[in-house]
Design a protein around this motif. Structure first.
Motif, PDB file in Angstrom:
ATOM      1  N   ILE A  76       0.839  -1.204   0.000  1.00 35.55           N
ATOM      2  CA  ILE A  76       0.000   0.000   0.000  1.00 35.55           C
ATOM      3  C   ILE A  76       0.868   1.246   0.000  1.00 35.55           C
ATOM      4  N   SER A  77       1.929   1.226   0.769  1.00 30.86           N
ATOM      5  CA  SER A  77       2.759   2.413   0.954  1.00 30.86           C
ATOM      6  C   SER A  77       3.627   2.714  -0.254  1.00 30.86           C
ATOM      7  N   THR A  78       4.062   1.684  -0.942  1.00 27.17           N
ATOM      8  CA  THR A  78       4.971   1.900  -2.070  1.00 27.17           C
ATOM      9  C   THR A  78       4.235   2.081  -3.388  1.00 27.17           C
ATOM     10  N   GLY A  79       2.948   1.920  -3.351  1.00 24.46           N
ATOM     11  CA  GLY A  79       2.177   2.213  -4.549  1.00 24.46           C
ATOM     12  C   GLY A  79       1.572   0.991  -5.192  1.00 24.46           C
ATOM     13  N   THR A  80       0.263   1.038  -5.399  1.00 23.29           N
ATOM     14  CA  THR A  80      -0.467   0.010  -6.119  1.00 23.29           C
ATOM     15  C   THR A  80      -1.698   0.673  -6.690  1.00 23.29           C
ATOM     16  N   THR A  81      -2.489  -0.024  -7.451  1.00 22.39           N
ATOM     17  CA  THR A  81      -3.700   0.587  -7.987  1.00 22.39           C
ATOM     18  C   THR A  81      -4.632   0.952  -6.846  1.00 22.39           C
ATOM     19  N   ALA A  82      -5.460   1.928  -7.074  1.00 19.24           N
ATOM     20  CA  ALA A  82      -6.380   2.369  -6.024  1.00 19.24           C
ATOM     21  C   ALA A  82      -7.319   1.250  -5.608  1.00 19.24           C
ATOM     22  N   SER A  83      -7.823   0.485  -6.602  1.00 16.74           N
ATOM     23  CA  SER A  83      -8.770  -0.578  -6.266  1.00 16.74           C
ATOM     24  C   SER A  83      -8.110  -1.644  -5.400  1.00 16.74           C
ATOM     25  N   ARG A  84      -6.880  -2.034  -5.775  1.00 15.77           N
ATOM     26  CA  ARG A  84      -6.200  -3.037  -4.959  1.00 15.77           C
ATOM     27  C   ARG A  84      -5.825  -2.456  -3.600  1.00 15.77           C
ATOM     28  N   GLY A  85      -5.437  -1.193  -3.579  1.00 19.29           N
ATOM     29  CA  GLY A  85      -5.099  -0.550  -2.306  1.00 19.29           C
ATOM     30  C   GLY A  85      -6.276  -0.557  -1.351  1.00 19.29           C
ATOM     31  N   HIS A  86      -7.475  -0.274  -1.870  1.00 18.08           N
ATOM     32  CA  HIS A  86      -8.673  -0.299  -1.019  1.00 18.08           C
ATOM     33  C   HIS A  86      -8.934  -1.701  -0.485  1.00 18.08           C
ATOM     34  N   LEU A  87      -8.795  -2.705  -1.339  1.00 15.74           N
ATOM     35  CA  LEU A  87      -9.037  -4.078  -0.907  1.00 15.74           C
ATOM     36  C   LEU A  87      -8.006  -4.524   0.132  1.00 15.74           C
ATOM     37  N   LEU A  88      -6.749  -4.187  -0.112  1.00 15.29           N
ATOM     38  CA  LEU A  88      -5.707  -4.527   0.866  1.00 15.29           C
ATOM     39  C   LEU A  88      -5.978  -3.865   2.215  1.00 15.29           C
ATOM     40  N   LEU A  89      -6.406  -2.620   2.150  1.00 17.24           N
ATOM     41  CA  LEU A  89      -6.674  -1.879   3.382  1.00 17.24           C
ATOM     42  C   LEU A  89      -7.838  -2.491   4.146  1.00 17.24           C
ATOM     43  N   ARG A  90      -8.877  -2.879   3.401  1.00 13.92           N
ATOM     44  CA  ARG A  90     -10.040  -3.487   4.054  1.00 13.92           C
ATOM     45  C   ARG A  90      -9.653  -4.820   4.717  1.00 13.92           C
ATOM     46  N   ASP A  91      -8.868  -5.625   4.023  1.00  7.67           N
ATOM     47  CA  ASP A  91      -8.486  -6.908   4.595  1.00  7.67           C
ATOM     48  C   ASP A  91      -7.519  -6.731   5.762  1.00  7.67           C
ATOM     49  N   LEU A  92      -6.657  -5.731   5.659  1.00  8.14           N
ATOM     50  CA  LEU A  92      -5.739  -5.435   6.769  1.00  8.14           C
ATOM     51  C   LEU A  92      -6.530  -5.061   8.020  1.00  8.14           C
ATOM     52  N   GLU A  93      -7.556  -4.254   7.826  1.00  7.02           N
ATOM     53  CA  GLU A  93      -8.387  -3.858   8.962  1.00  7.02           C
ATOM     54  C   GLU A  93      -9.077  -5.071   9.583  1.00  7.02           C
ATOM     55  N   ARG A  94      -9.536  -5.976   8.742  1.00  2.00           N
ATOM     56  CA  ARG A  94     -10.190  -7.186   9.253  1.00  2.00           C
ATOM     57  C   ARG A  94      -9.218  -8.019  10.082  1.00  2.00           C
ATOM     58  N   ARG A  95      -7.991  -8.180   9.595  1.00  2.00           N
ATOM     59  CA  ARG A  95      -7.000  -8.970  10.309  1.00  2.00           C
ATOM     60  C   ARG A  95      -6.607  -8.323  11.637  1.00  2.00           C
ATOM     61  N   VAL A  96      -6.416  -7.032  11.603  1.00  2.00           N
ATOM     62  CA  VAL A  96      -6.043  -6.320  12.834  1.00  2.00           C
ATOM     63  C   VAL A  96      -7.161  -6.422  13.861  1.00  2.00           C
TER      64      VAL A  96
END
Length: 416
Positions: free
Chosen positions: A191-211
């Protein structure tokens, strides 16, 4: 008046009140001490991840369960204040370390094989995520671009996602399993080094779920730790091997981070504490009875109160070496004291003499009761038999102190 009595007592002595106040304050101190110990362990765990950027936490104020309630309360307040301040510092330090660790996270990622497996795990998770609204998708698509340099709006969203990822990563409990932490670190790095916005949103959502899942698991352990400390605290205020052994068992359970309080643990601890409290109250009653009887001229052997509190039976001799005495009993399971006039078999006594001895003790016993109440141990009469109602019980000469001493003296004289 009565020749045999039964009375229910309540111990409200200054010493008993102090013991209750000390225990109440100690309960709070143990909880504060436990919070500090857990926070220090958490800081140490974070240090293993972020190194010296995470400061060590001081040990805090000390206290003992036998100290004054005020002193224990002061130590509790000091520890609680330290915990609040150090928890905020730790949270800020972990967040700062997480924000500045993008490069470090990339450098600390798993081996390629493990990394690919972790990436597949993330992709599988993202594939199962619920679809976002068309508005969100279209926004993400529009800001993704076609390879051209992102505009200011896209850069701002990218920075926001990176900051949010760092915040989430900082919220991972220090006890998070290493494989989960590495997986989350990969997501933060991507997420920090750059990815597409759609993938960034999905990664962020899953990260929140795991945390959130890790935080919920940690909350369960924290609550069980608090429950265990609540069970353990009174054990530190009572003497004996049983209390110490169970307290050490609870310490091991806390260290092992168990997720539930073992069945029967609370009842076992409560039984040990109640037994110790009962013994303390019995000793207080035995002490006040010894003082009351001896002040009225009754003779008791050394250790009268110890025997009475321990075995529940002790004798006192009436003054004048008459062969009459009093049997005093303490019930083991109930706060009840019983008394009965007795005499040795070595004397001849008429019914009137027996009745007179019973009457004398009845009068004296009322004085003993008044003094006991004055000293904080009221004894409420629950049963009695009148003088002369039943024959005086005959006991062995060795039971009554004066007769026992006289018999010992006679034996020594015969030996000479």
């Amino acid at each position: 008046m009565s020749a045999m009595t039964g009375g229910r007592y309540v111990v409200e002595t200054a010493a008993e009140q102090l013991a209750r106040e000390q225990r109440a304050q100690w309960q709070q101190f143990v909880q504060a001490r436990g919070e500090l110990a857990a926070l220090r362990a958490e800081a140490d765990a974070y240090r293993s991840v972020y190194g010296s950027r995470i400061a060590k936490i001081p040990a805090g104020a000390k206290a003992r369960p036998d100290q004054s309630p005020r002193r224990i309360a002061t130590a509790t307040a000091d520890v609680a204040l330290l915990v609040r301040g150090e928890r905020d510092k730790l949270r800020d330090a972990v967040l700062a370390a997480a924000r500045g660790d993008t490069g470090g996270l990339l450098g600390a990622l798993p081996t390629p094989a493990t990394s690919q497996a972790s990436r597949r795990q993330w992709d599988d998770s993202l594939a199962q995520a619920p679809a976002r609204s068309s508005e969100t998708v279209s926004t993400a698509t529009s800001t993704a671009g076609t390879g051209a340099a992102p505009d200011a709006e896209a850069a701002r969203h990218q920075a926001a996602r990176a900051d949010r990822a760092a915040h989430l990563f900082a919220r991972l409990p220090a006890s998070t399993p290493e494989e989960v932490r590495r997986s989350c670190a990969e997501a933060v790095a991507e997420i920090s080094t750059g990815t597409t916005a759609s993938r960034g949103h999905l990664l962020l959502r899953d990260l929140e779920r795991r945390v959130r899942a890790q935080a919920r698991a940690e909350e369960r352990i924290v609550q069980v730790r608090r429950d265990l400390l609540t069970v353990a605290a009174p054990l530190e205020t009572v003497p004996g091997e049983a209390a110490e052994k169970l307290r050490q068992q609870i310490e091991r359970l806390v260290a092992e981070r168990v997720e539930h309080v073992p069945d029967g643990l609370r009842a076992e601890a409560a039984a040990i504490v109640e037994q110790a409290d009962r013994a303390r109250r019995r000793k207080a009653v035995a002490d006040v009875l010894r003082v009351g009887l001896t002040d009225l001229g009754y003779q008791v052997d050394e250790g009268f109160e110890t025997r009475l509190a321990g075995t529940g039976l002790a004798y006192a001799a009436m003054s004048g070496d008459t062969g009459y005495g009093v049997k005093v009993l303490l019930d083991h399971d109930d706060p009840v004291v019983r008394t009965q006039v007795v005499r040795t078999g070595g004397i001849r006594a008429s019914t009137s003499e027996d009745k007179a001895a019973e009457q004398k003790f009845c009068d004296d016993y009322q004085v003993v009761r008044r003094r006991a109440r004055r000293d904080g141990i009221p004894i409420e009469e629950i049963g009695r038999r009148e003088p002369g109602e039943r024959p005086v019980q005959v006991v062995a000469d060795t039971a009554i102190p004066a007769a026992s001493r006289r018999a010992n003296e006679q034996r020594r004289e015969q030996q000479l």
